[in-house]
Design an enzyme around this catalytic site. Structure first.
Site: not given
Length: 814
Positions: A484, A710
Site C-alpha cells: 500500500k 527564506y
C-alpha cells in the site's frame, strides 16, 4: 554441456527413479520460474528455510521439464519424469559442479576477500580476454549456489576461468574450494563485511584462505597474519606499500585529479604505472590485477596500455521508467552468454507488458563458435518469448536471419540515427551491450526524463529482507506483503512484480485504486483491499480484488451487490476489532455478522484477521497478548458456527519477530520488507532498500554576516561555502529537517542543512568538504537512515518513506 542422465547416478550417489535413463542434459536450473527450462534441463529442487522447490515439480513437468534432482518424488509425479533421489539437493548441486570442474585442465583464478572481488574479476576479464577465452562468474555469483552455477557454465572452448567465492560464516569455503579448485589464488581486501559470521578476524582469514589450499600460487597484500595460513605447497606472490621484502614493492603514489601514478619494483627493476583512479579501494584492486599480469609474464608496455583503460564497474542491473510507458532493464555494460540468461530472467520477473524487446550488442567470450553461439541466443530469445530483437554490431548483423523478428545496425551511432523510425511504446526493453558499444547512450534516449533527484530501490535488498522474515515462519505459514501507499513510497508495481516472482501468497493494499493499478500492471497474485469504500465494491469485483469487510453496514452493502451480480463464493476477509479500535467487528456484533453469513453462497470467508496495536512495544506486552487471545476466541467462534476453515492472521512485521508462537495461518509483512525494524538488533540484520539521491546544483561562498534562504534563518558567523541541492518539501523533505537539525551526505561527510528547506531546494554547509557542482548527494539511505531522521523529527519511518513525492523518479536495480 551434454550429459546422459544415467551417468549422473554415480556422480551424485543418487537413487534412480525414472522413465528414460538415456535422456540428455544440456542445462542446469534451480529456478522454477525461468522460461529457459526445457526438456533437456536438469532441475535441482533446492529446499530453503521457507521454500521448497519440490512443490513446483508438477508444474515444471507440465511445462516440459523431465529431469529432476530431488530428496523425494512428489505425489502423482512417479511415472512422468526422471528423478535422481539424494539426501540434500544443494549438496548434490555442488557435487555435480565439482565433477564438472574436474573435466577441465586450464588455469582457474579463484578470488575471495571482503571487498573488491567482483571488480577485480571484471577487470581481470578485461585485461586477459585479448589472449584467453575467459569464463567468469556472472555478476556476483559467489555464493553456495552461485559458484556451482558459474562453474557449470564452462565449455570446451574456454581456456581460463575467473571465479569469485564469498562466504559469511565457517564451513562454507571448503565446499566452494572443491568446486572452483583454483590454480591461481587472489586475496582481495579483508574488511569488516559479514564479520558477524565469524568469531574474530583471525577465524575469518583462516576460513577464506581455505580456497587456496591446493592453489599453485597466492597473490595477496603482504601480511604476517595471512602468511601463517598459506599452504606449504602454495607459492606466495605478495605486494606491499610498506614491506620491501614483498615480491612487488609499491614505493610511491602520485595522485592527480583523475589518475594515479604508481612506482613499483619487481625482480630488481623499477617501473611506472598510470591508472585512471584515485580512491584507495580502486588502487588496491588495480594492484591485484597488476600482480596477475606480472605472474603471467606480461611486458610492462602491455601492462600499461591495458591498465590505463580500466573502467568503473557497473555491478548492478537497473529497472527504469522509459519513454512512452516503457520499462527499461538497463544492463548496458556487459555482453556475454551467461549474463544474458540472467538478464532475461530479470526481464521476465519485472515484465508488465505483452510486448518484450531486447537490444543486444555482439556477444563476446562465449566460448562457442559464432554459428553455435547465435543459435543458442536465438533459442533463449524464443524460450523467453521475446517479440523483437534489435542487434547492434557487425557479428550479430551477420546472424540476423537466426532470429524471427530482428533488425540490426552495425554501430550504436547507426541505431541512434534511426531512433525516430523505431517505435518504442508500452513494452519492456532489455538493453544489453558490451562496454565498447556505449549503450548508455541508448539508455539516455529511452529513459523517461525527470529531474536529477532519484530514489534508488535495491531489489536484492527487498529479496533479502523478504527471505529474512520468511525464515522466521513456521512451515506452511503463508505470507501477505503490504504494498500500500505506493509500496511505502518505494514503488508499488515494480515491487509487486518482484514479490510475485518470489511467490508470496497475498498482496495487501489500502484502497481499491491501488489494487486496480496492480491488476492493470499484470499482477496475478490475490490482492486484499484493507480499507475498501462501499462505492468501490463494484470495481473490486470487476478486477478480482478481495475486500476486507469490517462492519455490518459494509457487509450488507457488499452482499447486496454480490447478490445483484449473482456471485458465487466470492472471497471476502472479515476484520475483527480486538483492541486497536480503528476498523473491525467488535465482539458484540460478531453474532449478528455470523447470522448474516450463515447459508450465504454469494461470498466465502477467505480469511479472518485483526490488527495489533502494540506488537512493537514491550511495555504493552500483556495488552498485545490480550488482543491475540480475544482474536483466537472470536475467530474460532466464527469458524465453528459457519463451519469454515479460513486463513487466520493477526501478526504484522513486529509481531512476526515478537510473537512467533501466534503466527496462525498467515502473517502480514509491511515496513520490514523495506529494511526498517523497531528492534535495534533486528535492524542490523536487515538491508537498506531505498537511497534518496540528488546532486549539487551550485556552490557559492558567502562572507560572515550573510544569510541563507527564506526568513534569513541561517546567518553565517564566518566565511561559509554553501551548496544548493535540487530537492525540497515538494519532494517530501520535511521543513523541520532544516535549520541545522538535519544533514545530507556528500563524499561520505556530513553536510548540515542551512536555513529553511524550500519547496524545490535546500542548502547545505560544505565548507570542510572537497566537492564540486554535479557531485552526488545522499539525502537518506545508509547514512542518514530513515529511522534516524524519524527519531530526530519525532515521527516514524513510515512517514519519512511515504512522503517522497511521485515526481521523484524511482530507479530499481539488482
Amino acid at each position: 554441456m551434454s550429459i546422459i542422465i544415467k551417468n549422473c547416478i554415480s556422480i551424485l550417489d543418487a537413487k534412480w527413479f525414472g522413465i528414460n535413463p538415456e535422456a540428455t542434459i544440456d542445462n542446469i536450473s534451480i529456478d522454477s520460474r525461468s522460461l529457459q527450462n526445457s526438456t533437456h534441463t536438469l532441475f535441482f529442487a533446492l529446499v530453503g528455510p521457507n521454500n521448497d522447490a519440490h512443490h513446483y515439480i508438477k508444474d515444471l513437468i507440465e511445462n516440459g521439464v523431465k529431469n529432476f534432482v530431488v530428496t523425494h518424488v512428489p505425489p502423482n509425479c512417479e511415472d512422468s519424469a526422471n528423478f535422481l533421489i539424494v539426501e540434500n539437493t544443494l549438496a548434490a548441486l555442488q557435487q555435480f559442479a565439482a565433477y564438472y570442474r574436474s573435466l577441465f585442465e586450464f588455469p582457474i583464478i579463484g578470488l575471495t576477500g571482503s571487498n573488491g572481488k567482483t571488480i577485480v574479476k571484471e577487470w581481470l576479464n578485461f585485461l586477459l580476454s585479448p589472449d584467453y577465452n575467459v569464463i567468469r562468474s556472472p555478476k556476483s555469483y559467489n555464493s553456495q549456489v552461485g559458484v556451482p552455477l558459474s562453474v557449470i557454465a564452462i565449455n570446451e572452448k574456454h581456456n581460463l576461468g575467473i571465479f569469485e567465492a564469498g562466504i559469511s560464516t565457517v564451513s562454507e569455503m571448503d565446499k566452494l574450494e572443491t568446486i572452483i579448485k583454483p590454480t591461481i589464488g587472489v586475496l582481495t581486501n579483508i574488511g569488516s563485511s559479514h564479520d558477524e559470521g565469524f568469531a574474530d578476524l583471525e577465524e575469518k582469514i583462516q576460513q577464506k584462505m581455505l580456497l587456496f589450499q591446493d592453489a599453485e600460487v597466492l597473490i595477496y597484500q603482504k601480511s604476517a597474519q595471512i602468511e601463517k595460513h598459506i599452504s606449504a605447497k602454495t607459492k606466495a606472490f605478495s605486494w606491499s606499500f610498506k614491506d620491501e621484502n614483498a615480491n612487488v614493492f609499491v614505493f610511491k603514489k602520485e595522485i592527480a585529479s583523475h589518475e594515479t601514478t604508481l612506482f613499483y619494483t619487481y625482480k630488481g627493476n623499477s617501473y611506472e604505472l598510470k591508472i585512471p583512479f584515485i580512491d584507495k579501494a580502486s588502487i588496491e584492486n588495480a594492484i591485484s590485477c597488476l600482480m596477475v599480469l606480472l605472474y603471467f609474464d606480461y611486458e610492462s608496455d602491455a601492462i600499461q596500455s591495458r591498465m590505463e583503460m580500466l573502467f568503473p564497474v557497473e555491478m548492478r542491473l537497473e529497472v527504469k521508467n522509459g519513454i512512452n510507458n516503457c520499462t527499461i532493464i538497463d544492463d548496458s555494460y556487459s555482453s556475454d552468454f551467461q549474463s544474458l540468461k540472467i538478464a532475461l530472467d530479470v526481464l521476465e520477473s519485472q515484465n508488465q507488458f505483452q510486448k518484450k524487446t531486447v537490444i543486444l550488442s555482439d556477444i563476446f567470450q562465449s566460448g562457442f563458435p559464432n554459428e553455435q553461439l547465435y543459435a543458442k541466443v536465438a533459442q533463449l530469445i524464443v524460450s523467453n518469448k521475446i517479440n523483437r530483437v534489435i542487434g547492434i554490431g557487425t557479428t550479430i548483423s551477420e546472424f540476423k536471419d537466426t532470429f524471427s523478428n530482428c533488425i540490426t545496425f552495425k554501430t550504436t551511432a547507426e541505431f541512434i540515427s534511426n531512433f525516430e523510425k523505431l517505435d518504442f511504446s508500452n513494452e519492456s526493453i532489455l538493453i544489453k551491450g558490451a562496454r565498447s558499444f556505449q549503450f548508455e547512450e541508448i539508455v539516455t534516449l529511452l529513459e523517461e526524463k525527470t529531474h536529477e533527484t532519484v530514489l534508488e530501490i535495491n531489489l536484492n535488498a527487498i529479496s533479502y529482507n523478504l527471505n529474512f522474515f520468511k525464515s522466521k515462519l513456521k512451515p506452511k505459514v503463508k505470507i501477505m506483503v503490504m504494498v500500500k501507499a505506493f509500496g511505502y513510497g518505494n514503488g508499488g508495481l515494480e515491487i509487486a512484480k518482484l514479490l510475485e516472482h518470489h511467490k508470496v501468497d497475498y498482496l495487501g493494499v489500502a484502497f481499491a485504486d491501488e489494487g486496480i493499478s496492480l491488476k492493470n500492471g499484470g499482477i496475478k497474485l490475490p490482492i486484499m483491499v484493507l480499507n475498501p469504500e462501499s462505492t468501490s465494491f463494484s470495481a473490486i469485483i470487476q478486477y478480482g480484488l478481495e475486500p476486507e469487510i469490517y462492519s455490518l453496514k459494509g457487509l450488507h452493502a457488499f452482499l447486496k451487490i454480490a447478490k445483484q451480480k449473482n456471485l458465487s463464493h466470492f472471497p471476502i476477509h472479515i476484520k475483527l476489532d480486538t483492541g486497536m479500535h480503528r476498523l473491525g467487528f467488535e465482539e458484540n456484533t460478531v453474532d449478528e455478522m455470523i447470522a448474516i453469513l450463515k447459508g450465504n453462497t454469494n461470498v466465502r470467508v477467505q480469511s479472518i484477521l485483526s490488527h495489533m496495536a502494540t506488537s512493537d512495544d514491550s511495555k504493552y506486552y500483556d495488552f498485545a497478548l490480550s488482543q491475540i487471545v480475544l482474536y483466537d476466541k472470536l475467530s474460532s467462534k466464527i469458524m465453528t458456527e459457519l463451519e469454515i476453515h479460513p486463513i487466520r492472521h493477526i501478526l504484522n512485521t513486529s509481531g512476526i519477530s515478537n510473537f512467533p508462537d501466534t503466527q496462525f495461518d498467515m502473517v502480514r509483512l509491511g515496513i520490514g520488507l523495506y529494511g526498517v525494524s523497531n528492534d535495534a538488533e533486528e535492524q542490523k540484520k536487515l538491508e537498506n532498500v531505498g537511497t534518496l539521491k540528488s546532486i549539487i546544483s551550485q556552490i557559492r561562498t558567502i562572507p560572515a554576516g550573510d544569510s541563507v534562504g527564506y526568513g534569513r534563518r541561517f546567518m553565517a558567523d564566518k566565511q561559509t561555502k554553501v551548496a544548493t541541492i535540487p530537492i525540497g518539501y515538494a519532494d517530501g523533505i520535511a521543513r523541520a529537517w532544516g535549520n541545522g537539525v538535519g544533514y545530507v551526505t556528500i563524499k561520505e561527510q556530513k553536510a548540515t542543512i542551512l536555513g529553511s528547506v524550500c519547496m524545490d531546494m535546500l542548502m547545505v554547509d560544505v565548507t570542510e568538504i572537497d566537492c564540486a557542482e554535479g557531485d552526488e548527494v545522499i539525502i537518506f539511505g545508509e547514512n542518514p537512515n530513515v529511522s534516524f531522521i524519524a527519531e530526530k523529527l519525532n515521527t516514524i519511518p513510515y512517514e519519512i518513506l511515504t512522503s517522497i513525492s511521485q515526481r521523484v523518479k524511482r530507479v530499481f536495480y539488482r
